[in-house]
Motif scaffolding. Structure first.
Motif, short mmCIF file in Angstrom:
data_model
loop_
_atom_site.label_atom_id
_atom_site.label_comp_id
_atom_site.label_asym_id
_atom_site.label_seq_id
_atom_site.Cartn_x
_atom_site.Cartn_y
_atom_site.Cartn_z
N TYR A 187 0.99 -1.07 -0.02
CA TYR A 187 0.04 0.00 -0.10
C TYR A 187 0.78 0.96 0.13
CZ TYR A 187 -3.06 3.49 1.85
OH TYR A 187 -3.87 4.71 1.84
N TYR A 188 0.69 2.07 -1.11
CA TYR A 188 1.54 3.37 -1.11
C TYR A 188 0.77 4.42 -0.72
CZ TYR A 188 4.51 0.44 -4.21
OH TYR A 188 5.24 -0.73 -4.60
N GLU A 189 1.44 5.39 0.09
CA GLU A 189 0.86 6.53 0.61
C GLU A 189 1.66 7.77 0.63
OE1 GLU A 189 -0.85 8.20 4.97
OE2 GLU A 189 0.06 6.37 4.61
N VAL A 190 1.08 8.76 0.01
CA VAL A 190 1.73 10.32 -0.20
C VAL A 190 1.75 10.79 1.13
CG1 VAL A 190 1.94 12.32 -1.23
CG2 VAL A 190 1.33 10.32 -2.73
N VAL A 191 2.87 10.90 1.83
CA VAL A 191 2.85 11.53 3.30
C VAL A 191 3.18 13.04 3.08
CG1 VAL A 191 3.48 9.33 4.51
CG2 VAL A 191 5.35 11.16 3.32
N SER A 192 3.65 13.59 2.05
CA SER A 192 3.65 15.25 2.18
C SER A 192 4.26 15.53 0.72
CB SER A 192 4.95 15.58 2.89
OG SER A 192 6.19 14.87 2.71
N GLU A 193 3.84 16.66 0.46
CA GLU A 193 4.40 17.23 -0.94
C GLU A 193 5.08 18.49 -0.47
OE1 GLU A 193 0.90 17.84 -3.48
OE2 GLU A 193 0.20 15.77 -3.07
N THR A 194 6.21 18.72 -1.26
CA THR A 194 7.02 20.05 -0.65
C THR A 194 7.28 20.75 -2.14
OG1 THR A 194 8.84 18.85 -1.11
CG2 THR A 194 7.83 19.12 1.13
N LYS A 200 7.15 20.44 -7.77
CA LYS A 200 6.64 19.72 -6.42
C LYS A 200 7.44 18.35 -6.31
CE LYS A 200 2.30 20.28 -5.84
NZ LYS A 200 2.70 21.06 -4.65
N ILE A 201 7.54 18.07 -5.03
CA ILE A 201 8.53 16.74 -4.65
C ILE A 201 7.54 16.08 -4.01
CG2 ILE A 201 10.35 15.81 -3.41
CD1 ILE A 201 11.35 17.03 -5.98
N PHE A 202 7.14 14.79 -4.14
CA PHE A 202 6.30 14.03 -3.48
C PHE A 202 7.17 12.89 -2.58
CE2 PHE A 202 4.12 15.16 -7.65
CZ PHE A 202 2.79 15.44 -7.09
N GLY A 218 10.32 11.61 -5.33
CA GLY A 218 10.41 12.20 -6.57
C GLY A 218 9.63 13.18 -7.39
N ALA A 219 9.89 13.40 -8.54
CA ALA A 219 9.11 14.85 -8.91
C ALA A 219 7.90 14.12 -9.59
CB ALA A 219 10.02 15.31 -10.40
N LYS A 221 4.53 11.14 -8.37
CA LYS A 221 4.04 10.02 -7.57
C LYS A 221 4.74 8.85 -7.85
CE LYS A 221 -0.31 12.10 -5.99
NZ LYS A 221 -1.90 12.12 -6.00
N LYS A 222 4.49 8.73 -9.17
CA LYS A 222 4.91 7.16 -9.80
C LYS A 222 6.58 7.25 -9.57
CE LYS A 222 5.71 4.77 -14.21
NZ LYS A 222 5.34 4.57 -15.60
N GLU A 223 7.27 8.08 -9.60
CA GLU A 223 8.88 8.19 -9.43
C GLU A 223 9.32 7.77 -7.76
OE1 GLU A 223 12.78 10.91 -9.85
OE2 GLU A 223 10.93 11.56 -10.61
N ALA A 224 8.15 8.41 -6.99
CA ALA A 224 8.64 8.34 -5.58
C ALA A 224 8.05 6.88 -5.02
CB ALA A 224 7.62 9.26 -4.82
N GLU A 225 6.88 6.30 -5.85
CA GLU A 225 6.63 5.12 -5.48
C GLU A 225 7.77 4.02 -5.68
OE1 GLU A 225 2.69 4.73 -7.09
OE2 GLU A 225 1.58 5.90 -5.52
N GLN A 226 8.20 4.26 -7.09
CA GLN A 226 9.24 3.27 -7.41
C GLN A 226 10.33 3.19 -6.57
OE1 GLN A 226 9.15 0.92 -9.58
NE2 GLN A 226 9.33 1.69 -11.65
N ARG A 227 10.63 4.47 -6.02
CA ARG A 227 11.91 4.42 -5.07
C ARG A 227 11.63 3.69 -3.85
NH1 ARG A 227 14.50 10.46 -6.84
NH2 ARG A 227 15.35 9.86 -8.60
N ALA A 228 10.37 3.88 -3.38
CA ALA A 228 9.87 3.44 -2.17
C ALA A 228 9.78 2.15 -2.14
CB ALA A 228 8.51 4.24 -1.68
N ALA A 229 9.42 1.48 -3.32
CA ALA A 229 9.37 0.06 -3.56
C ALA A 229 10.85 -0.68 -3.67
CB ALA A 229 8.50 -0.25 -5.13
#
Length: 248
Positions: A187-194, A200-202, A218-219, A221-229
């Protein structure tokens, strides 16, 4: 006007290679062949074949060195993990990227037509030259020398190259890993956006079996999720390996 002899031209190319990489070819002809694209042999009188045969040899040498490196480094990886990781470090995209970063593409011998059409930045041409140079070094001085070059230009960058999420579907791998063990999907969750809207960085976390096992930014959501995975996958495999080691 003074015209360089073929021997002088070969020596200059070998010297340029030495300045960049610190290796002096005993037989400069091998280097010239490794850097000769097939388009060049039809328009110049260097009487050398293209680099295609050396590319074949270098591909095998590169594969062996990278395979040994990964085998020793990642004792927790199974055959599939090793194969996927190796594929990233030896593929055309990676070799071309490295070839441009180290300036090898500037040494490739191309026809004027190929040069004008963008051949010096073409991934297939650069990656072929990278493999051919490795093959040439192997013939010139053996496996130890070619392995040293591979360590210098590829393995030294391996963390950066493997972090390139565009080359690997970590989300798919994590899902497959969990399903093969009878666990629920992640389960993926966006915890913040800066940052401002245009930059924007997710920041994302991923939960497996209810626990946060990875995070990434990441720039998109997809990129950030890939890195989290990717982080989650590494963590879970390390955890599994530690538990297996304790049982042994």
């Amino acid at each position: 006007m003074f015209r360089k002899t073929q021997k002088q031209a070969y020596a200059e190319l070998a010297f340029e290679f030495y300045k960049k990489f610190g290796y002096e070819f005993k037989n400069p002809t091998l280097l010239v062949e490794a850097l000769t694209h097939r388009s060049y042999i039809y328009t110049n009188e260097n009487h050398l074949p293209s680099n295609e045969r050396l590319e074949f040899l270098g591909d095998s040498v590169l594969g062996l060195v990278i395979a040994e490196y990964l085998f020793k480094l990642h004792t927790e990886y199974n055959e599939g993990d090793l194969t996927k990781t190796k594929a990233i470090l030896v593929n055309e995209i990676t070799l071309a990227k490295v070839g441009i970063e180290i300036g090898l593409n500037n040494l490739i011998l191309l026809s004027s037509e190929e040069e004008k059409s963008g051949g010096r930045e073409r991934a297939s041409i650069i990656s072929d030259a990278m493999e051919a140079v490795i093959g040439a070094m192997y013939l010139d001085s053996g496996l130890e020398t070619s392995a040293k070059f591979i360590n210098q230009v590829i393995i030294a960058r391996s963390a950066e190259l493997l972090a390139d999420t565009s080359q690997r579907n970590y989300k798919g791998e994590l899902l497959e890993y969990l399903q093969s063990r009878g666990q629920e999907p992640p389960y993926y969750e966006v915890v913040s956006e800066t940052g401002p809207d245009h930059e924007k960085i997710f920041n994302v976390v991923v939960r497996t079996t209810g626990n946060i096992t990875g995070s990434g930014s990441g720039a998109s959501k997809k990129e950030a999720e890939q890195r989290a995975a990717a982080e989650s996958l590494q963590f879970l495999k390390s955890l599994e390996y530690d538990e297996t080691s304790k049982e042994d």
